[in-house]
Write an enzyme that holds these catalytic residues in place. Structure first.
Site, PDB file in Angstrom:
ATOM      1  N   GLU A  79       0.835  -1.196   0.000  1.00 49.57           N
ATOM      2  CA  GLU A  79       0.000   0.000   0.000  1.00 49.57           C
ATOM      3  C   GLU A  79       0.869   1.245   0.000  1.00 49.57           C
ATOM      4  OE1 GLU A  79      -4.038  -1.248   2.279  1.00 49.57           O
ATOM      5  OE2 GLU A  79      -2.290  -1.091   3.565  1.00 49.57           O
TER       6      GLU A  79
ATOM      7  N   CYS B 212       3.533   8.402   1.127  1.00 49.56           N
ATOM      8  CA  CYS B 212       4.119   7.430   2.048  1.00 49.56           C
ATOM      9  C   CYS B 212       4.267   6.123   1.258  1.00 49.56           C
ATOM     10  CB  CYS B 212       3.158   7.283   3.229  1.00 49.56           C
ATOM     11  SG  CYS B 212       3.693   6.092   4.448  1.00 49.56           S
TER      12      CYS B 212
ATOM     13  N   CYS C  37       6.821  -6.938   6.560  1.00 45.28           N
ATOM     14  CA  CYS C  37       7.984  -6.376   7.259  1.00 45.28           C
ATOM     15  C   CYS C  37       8.510  -7.441   8.210  1.00 45.28           C
ATOM     16  CB  CYS C  37       7.582  -5.126   8.046  1.00 45.28           C
ATOM     17  SG  CYS C  37       8.991  -4.301   8.847  1.00 45.28           S
TER      18      CYS C  37
ATOM     19  N   CYS D 293       7.581  -5.380  15.085  1.00 52.81           N
ATOM     20  CA  CYS D 293       7.172  -4.451  16.159  1.00 52.81           C
ATOM     21  C   CYS D 293       5.712  -4.749  16.518  1.00 52.81           C
ATOM     22  CB  CYS D 293       7.328  -3.003  15.698  1.00 52.81           C
ATOM     23  SG  CYS D 293       9.017  -2.628  15.163  1.00 52.81           S
TER      24      CYS D 293
ATOM     25  N   CYS E 166       2.566  -2.518  15.428  1.00 56.54           N
ATOM     26  CA  CYS E 166       2.435  -2.123  14.021  1.00 56.54           C
ATOM     27  C   CYS E 166       1.752  -3.237  13.237  1.00 56.54           C
ATOM     28  CB  CYS E 166       3.829  -1.849  13.452  1.00 56.54           C
ATOM     29  SG  CYS E 166       3.832  -1.515  11.676  1.00 56.54           S
TER      30      CYS E 166
ATOM     31  N   SER F  64      12.841   5.468  14.449  1.00 59.18           N
ATOM     32  CA  SER F  64      11.682   5.028  15.239  1.00 59.18           C
ATOM     33  C   SER F  64      12.189   4.561  16.593  1.00 59.18           C
ATOM     34  CB  SER F  64      10.962   3.891  14.515  1.00 59.18           C
ATOM     35  OG  SER F  64      10.454   4.371  13.292  1.00 59.18           O
ATOM     36  N   LEU F  65      12.119   5.434  17.578  1.00 58.17           N
ATOM     37  CA  LEU F  65      12.706   5.113  18.882  1.00 58.17           C
ATOM     38  C   LEU F  65      11.662   4.475  19.811  1.00 58.17           C
ATOM     39  CD1 LEU F  65      15.573   5.450  20.100  1.00 58.17           C
ATOM     40  CD2 LEU F  65      14.629   7.335  21.425  1.00 58.17           C
TER      41      LEU F  65
ATOM     42  N   ASN G 283      -1.825   4.670  16.528  1.00 56.40           N
ATOM     43  CA  ASN G 283      -2.966   4.346  15.689  1.00 56.40           C
ATOM     44  C   ASN G 283      -3.401   2.923  16.004  1.00 56.40           C
ATOM     45  OD1 ASN G 283      -3.128   6.795  14.098  1.00 56.40           O
ATOM     46  ND2 ASN G 283      -1.146   6.183  13.274  1.00 56.40           N
TER      47      ASN G 283
ATOM     48  N   CYS H 151       0.083   5.765  10.051  1.00 57.51           N
ATOM     49  CA  CYS H 151       1.319   5.065  10.424  1.00 57.51           C
ATOM     50  C   CYS H 151       1.014   3.755  11.122  1.00 57.51           C
ATOM     51  CB  CYS H 151       2.131   5.911  11.403  1.00 57.51           C
ATOM     52  SG  CYS H 151       2.968   7.272  10.633  1.00 57.51           S
TER      53      CYS H 151
END
Ligand code: SAH
Length: 413
Positions: free
Chosen positions: A151, A164, A171, A175, A178, A283-284, A362, A405
Site C-alpha cells: 500500500e 508514504c 515487514c 514491532c 504495528c 523510530s525510537l 494508531n 502510520c
C-alpha cells in the site's frame, strides 16, 4: 474499513515468514553485521519473529527505473535504436509520468512498442483506492507481478503533497504495535516497484486526483510497509531515481525524502556516506533498552544509545536534522519520566541536531494498546519542549481507512 476475521491478508501467495524461524543472514547493506541478531526473548507462538533477510522469490521484470542512465542506453541499442532514445523514454517516464507508448510520438513508430514493452513493463497494478480526510488522503492497494500486495498513501497538505511509500511487502521487524509488523516479511520490493509508487502518485497529483486541483508531489516518506534499510540496495537506488533531475530521475529535493528506520546502525552509517542528504527518521518509541526491546525487537541487537549515536553521526555527516519518532502508547511508554530521559539522551549528544515527532498510537487489529490520554500526551510534549527539544505531534491522517502510520496491512475486505 475495519479489518476483521473475514479479511484476507494480501501479502502474496507464499506463506508469510511470520512462522519461519528468525533468519541469521543479514542483508549486504550491513557490512559490519557478522553475527546473527538476537531474537526477542521468548515470543508467544503467534508473534512474528524478527527477520532481517528477505525470502528469495522470483524477481520482477527489469524496468527503466532500475537502471542508471548509461544502462538504459545499452538496452535501447540492444533494440537497434540509438542510445538517446533511452533519454527520450526516460523523459516520458520521469518528467511526464507516463508509460503509454501512444503518447511518445517523438519516438519512431517502428520499434517503439517493443522498447516501451522492454523498459516500462507494468509492475504495480491498482487494486483499490480508499479516501479519507475529505479526499485529501488516498490509500492505494497495489498488486505486484507475483501477487504480493503493498500500500501507499498520498496526502495533500496546504504547503506540500506527500507520498508514504512501501519498501517491502510485509515487514520482518516484528514491532508488536504495528499492523505491518504482524504480517512478517514476504519480500523486498525492487527499485522500480518503489519508484512506480512515486511516479503514479506524481501523475495522480498532477491530474487532479486530490481536492484543490492539480498539484506537484513534493515529499516522499519511507513510512509505508517495510523496513527500508533492510532493503538497502533497492531503496538507495530508488532514492537516487527520486532526486536526480529528469531525464535521469524525478527531480525531488533530497531533503524532502525521508527514510524512516527502526535503527539498523550499520545501514544508517552507510546512508550517511552516500552524499544524498535525505532526512533520516529514527523510530525510537522508548528511551530505555528494557522497554524498547519489547516495542522494537531489533533493539536487542542495536540498543537505544547505539541507535542515537548513529542518528547523531548522520546529522554530523549530512547536516540534516534527524527526526525521532515516538508512538505514544497509553501507560506503556508515555510517562513523563520517559520524556525526561529521552530529552537527557538527546541533549547529551548536542543541541539543534534533532527534533521529536510523537505519534498518537494508531489502532491496529488485535492489539490491546491504545493512544495516550490527551493530558498525558500534552505533558510528554511539554517536558521535551521545556528541555529545549523541538517537538511536534504527528497528525494521524487516514486513520479511518487504516492508512495511518503502522496501519498498513494490504488487506482486501
Ligand atoms: N520500518 C520503518 C518505517 C515504517 S513505519 C520504521 O519503523 O521506521 C513508519 C512509522 O510508523 C514508524 O515510526 C513506526 O514505528 C510507526 N508506527 C508503526 N505502527 C504504528 C502505530 N500503530 N501507530 C503509530 N505509529 C506507528
Amino acid at each position: 474499513m475495519t479489518p476483521g476475521a473475514g479479511c484476507r491478508t494480501g501479502a502474496g501467495d507464499a506463506a508469510p515468514s511470520a512462522m519461519s524461524p528468525a533468519r541469521a543472514t543479514i542483508d549486504a547493506a550491513m557490512p559490519h553485521a557478522d553475527t546473527p541478531p538476537a531474537a526477542p526473548t521468548t515470543p508467544p507462538a503467534t508473534r512474528p519473529l524478527l527477520t532481517l533477510a528477505a525470502p528469495r522469490r522470483g524477481k520482477p521484470p527489469v524496468h527503466l527505473a532500475d537502471l542508471a542512465p548509461a544502462d538504459r542506453a545499452a538496452v535501447a541499442r540492444e533494440h537497434g535504436l540509438p542510445g538517446f532514445r533511452a533519454d527520450q523514454l526516460s523523459r516520458h517516464y520521469f518528467a511526464h509520468f507516463t508509460r503509454d507508448a501512444a503518447r511518445m510520438t517523438d519516438l519512431p513508430a517502428a520499434g517503439r512498442a517493443e522498447l516501451v514493452g522492454a523498459l516500462l513493463p507494468e509492475l504495480v497494478t491498482e487494486v483499490r483506492t480508499l479516501e479519507a480526510d475529505r479526499g485529501t488522503t488516498r490509500k492505494t492497494l497495489w498488486a505486484l507481478h507475483d501477487g504480493a500486495r503493498v500500500e501507499s498513501v498520498l496526502m495533500r497538505y496546504a504547503e506540500r503533497t506527500t507520498l508514504c511509500v512501501s519498501s517491502q511487502a510485509g515487514c520482518g521487524m516484528a514491532c508488536p504495535f504495528c499492523a505491518t509488523g504482524q504480517l512478517g516479511l514476504t519480500r523486498n520490493l525492487s527499485t522500480a516497484e518503489i519508484v512506480e509508487q512515486v511516479r503514479l502518485a506524481a501523475a495522480a497529483s498532477r491530474d487532479g486526483a486530490l481536492p484543490g486541483g492539480s498539484t506537484r508531489l513534493t515529499n516522499v516518506v519511507f513510512m509505508g510497509m517495510g523496513e527500508p534499510l533492510a532493503n538497502y540496495g533497492a531503496v538507495l537506488a530508488a532514492v537516487r531515481r527520486m532526486v536526480e533531475p529528469p531525464p535521469a530521475g524525478l527531480g525531488l529535493s533530497a531533503r524532502n525524502v525521508t527514510v524512516s528506520t527502526v535503527g539498523l546502525v550499520p545501514a544508517i552509517d552507510r546512508l550517511a556516506g552516500e552524499g544524498i542528504p535525505v532526512t533520516l527518521a529514527l523510530s525510537l518509541h522508548a528511551p530505555d533498552d528494557e522497554l524498547r526491546s519489547e516495542l522494537v525487537p531489533i533493539n536487542t541487537r542495536y540498543g537505544v544509545d547505539e541507535a542515537l549515536d548513529a542518528a547523531h553521526r548522520y546529522f554530523r555527516a549530512t547536516g540534516r536534522r534527524v527526526s525521532i519518532e515516538y508512538a505514544l502508547i497509553r501507560d506503556v511508554n508515555d510517562h513523563a519520566w520517559r520524556a525526561g530521559l529521552l530529552a537527557e539522551k538527546l541533549l547529551a549528544r548536542g543541541r539543534g541536531w534533532v527534533h521529536v515527532n510523537p505519534i498518537p498510537l494508531n489502532p491496529t487489529p488485535g492489539s490491546k494498546w491504545t493512544a495516550s490520554e490527551p493530558g498525558v500526551e500534552e505533558e510528554f510534549v511539554a517536558r521535551l519542549r521545556q528541555a529545549g527539544i523541538p517537538t511536534t505531534i504527528r497528525d494521524t491522517r487516514g486513520r479511518d481507512i487504516d492508512g495511518a502510520c503502522g496501519q498498513l496491512a494490504a488487506e482486501e475486505c
